[in-house]
Enzyme design. Structure first.
Site, mmCIF file in Angstrom:
data_model
loop_
_atom_site.group_PDB
_atom_site.id
_atom_site.type_symbol
_atom_site.label_atom_id
_atom_site.label_comp_id
_atom_site.label_asym_id
_atom_site.label_seq_id
_atom_site.Cartn_x
_atom_site.Cartn_y
_atom_site.Cartn_z
ATOM 1 N N ASP A 1 0.871 -1.183 0.000
ATOM 2 C CA ASP A 1 0.000 0.000 0.000
ATOM 3 C C ASP A 1 0.903 1.226 0.000
ATOM 4 O OD1 ASP A 1 -2.113 1.948 0.447
ATOM 5 O OD2 ASP A 1 -3.303 0.303 1.275
ATOM 6 N N ASN B 1 3.267 2.448 -4.722
ATOM 7 C CA ASN B 1 2.143 2.265 -5.642
ATOM 8 C C ASN B 1 2.541 1.260 -6.721
ATOM 9 O OD1 ASN B 1 0.028 2.443 -7.425
ATOM 10 N ND2 ASN B 1 0.093 4.672 -7.644
ATOM 11 N N ASN C 1 -9.621 0.548 -6.898
ATOM 12 C CA ASN C 1 -9.679 1.220 -8.199
ATOM 13 C C ASN C 1 -9.328 0.240 -9.312
ATOM 14 O OD1 ASN C 1 -6.606 1.746 -9.027
ATOM 15 N ND2 ASN C 1 -6.799 2.063 -6.822
ATOM 16 N N CYS D 1 -10.012 -14.053 -16.439
ATOM 17 C CA CYS D 1 -9.185 -13.086 -15.719
ATOM 18 C C CYS D 1 -9.955 -11.765 -15.641
ATOM 19 C CB CYS D 1 -7.833 -12.904 -16.408
ATOM 20 S SG CYS D 1 -7.842 -11.810 -17.855
ATOM 21 N N CYS E 1 -18.338 12.039 -1.228
ATOM 22 C CA CYS E 1 -17.352 10.960 -1.269
ATOM 23 C C CYS E 1 -18.059 9.616 -1.211
ATOM 24 C CB CYS E 1 -16.373 11.088 -0.103
ATOM 25 S SG CYS E 1 -17.125 10.815 1.518
ATOM 26 N N CYS F 1 -9.428 -12.667 -25.195
ATOM 27 C CA CYS F 1 -8.987 -11.700 -24.190
ATOM 28 C C CYS F 1 -7.852 -10.838 -24.740
ATOM 29 C CB CYS F 1 -8.520 -12.446 -22.931
ATOM 30 S SG CYS F 1 -7.954 -11.356 -21.606
#
Length: 410
Positions: free
Chosen positions: A110, A156, A189, A231, A255, A308
């Protein structure tokens, strides 16, 4: 006499200065309290798990699963390594649950910090505000269970440089310096989910994706095995259908909502299926949804998409099909029943069918989903090569338009 008065005045001046300095320090300490020092582990590490039922044994309730025949060998969990990507509302609870279950090693990823706004969720505490989430999580978890090895990475994973580091750790981060046993995605996200998907497809790594909706009343988990299941890039992800239009949530000054209850339910499903996968008991669910408004739990599964866009996914599909071809066929002996017995009064030849035999249905890519589920968005259709007839019509239409333009100009 004058000398004594001067000495007393000097002494009073020094006392006043010391008192002023002490009050100033006390005021600073009140305004900016120092973070409390972390308490030391209350127990030593335990070398071998014991099933002894005593109050001082932290594993007695877990080892009871083995005594009851649910798990064959619970102690194997100490050899397992799980990577948790995202230690927010879901990921932090997942990390705590796995720590309490005695997982061998946790690798946490994180790049965010703990905020006071996070206090509506579980796990983090106000005094950890300002700390990186991975460091705050480690400081808590090592005191919950000092037997668990905690590795943290504060970056990140979606950047080019850090993506390489992420792939390296899931490839070499286990307790034996090999691949991790499972990757758990607890991010919020699309970009981060796609990064996890790409890494796991490249390394043929099994992972479980999870998420909670922006209205905080639904969530899901999805087991993904490259080549065998769809996937994250194969088809649009499944979401639990609701009557709430999430577009209304994405307004300025509004939010996303979050409830510790919804996140705890999703985390519980995620860890339960993690334990089933690692310790090989029960059935690992391909997909489980959760609608809190109706306490509805839809299930579904999707086969991989042969078209895919992820080339590594296509490669894994071919590998999996080749693996199936090379597996030896298991011969099923047909059970020859004795002479059919008809009841004496059964004049119409009625017989009973055994409903206990489970009929497995093959998952398809027909675009249909289980009741209560829908796709998060419509998949983009791939454009086909235009036919000769279509090209001729387009040319004719273009010629007519040019002729009209010339007439207007004249």
């Amino acid at each position: 006499m004058s000398k004594e008065i001067d000495e007393m005045a000097e002494r009073l001046k020094n006392l006043t200065s010391d008192l002023t300095s002490t009050l100033k320090e006390a005021r600073i300490a009140t305004v900016s309290p120092a973070a409390p020092s972390a308490p030391q582990p209350y127990r030593q590490k335990i070398e071998k798990l014991s099933s002894e039922v005593v109050d001082s044994n932290p594993y007695s309730r877990l080892m009871a699963l083995q005594r009851m025949g649910i798990v064959k060998d619970y102690e194997k969990i100490r050899d397992k390594t799980v990577a948790v990507v995202g230690v927010g509302g879901v990921g932090s609870v997942v990390a705590e649950m796995l720590t309490r279950c005695g997982i061998g090693k946790l690798i946490l990823f994180d790049y965010d910090k703990v905020e006071i706004a996070n206090m509506n969720r579980l796990f983090y505490q106000p005094h950890q505000s300002g700390l990186s989430k991975v460091e705050a999580a480690r400081d808590t978890l090592i005191h919950v269970n000092p037997d668990v090895e905690i590795e943290t990475h504060n970056f990140n994973i979606t950047t080019m440089e850090n993506f390489g580091k992420f792939v390296e750790r899931i490839t070499n981060g286990s307790k034996t310096n090999g691949k991790v046993d499972l990757v758990l995605s607890c991010v919020d996200n699309f970009e981060a989910r796609m990064a996890v998907n790409t890494a796991c497809n490249e390394e043929n790594q099994i992972w479980i994706e999870s998420g909670v909706s922006e209205d905080a009343v639904s969530g899901h988990i999805q087991y993904i095995e490259p080549g065998k299941t769809a996937c994250f890039a194969c088809v649009p992800p499944l979401v639990v259908a609701s009557n709430i239009d999430e577009k209304t949530l994405k307004r300025e000054g509004v939010c996303a909502a979050s409830l510790p209850t919804t996140m705890a339910v999703v985390a519980g499903f995620l860890v339960m299926n993690t334990l089933k996968y690692l310790l090989q008991f029960g059935e690992v669910s391909p997909y489980v949804g959760y609608n809190a408004l109706k306490d509805f739990f839809p299930r579904d599964s999707i086969k991989p998409n042969p078209s895919c866009d992820d080339r590594h996914c296509i490669l894994r599909q071919k590998e999996y099909q080749e693996k199936l071809k090379n597996q030896p066929e298991i011969e099923v002996e047909e059970k020859i029943e004795d002479d059919f017995v008809v009841h004496e009064e059964n004049n119409w030849g009625i017989e009973l069918v055994d409903e206990s035999i489970e009929v497995k249905k093959e998952a398809t890519n027909s675009g249909k989903t289980a009741e209560g589920l829908k796709f998060a968005y419509e998949a983009a259709e791939k454009s086909e090569e235009p036919s000769q007839e279509t090209s001729e019509k387009s040319s004719a239409n273009l010629a007519d338009l040019m002729a009209q333009l010339k007439r207007l100009q004249s």
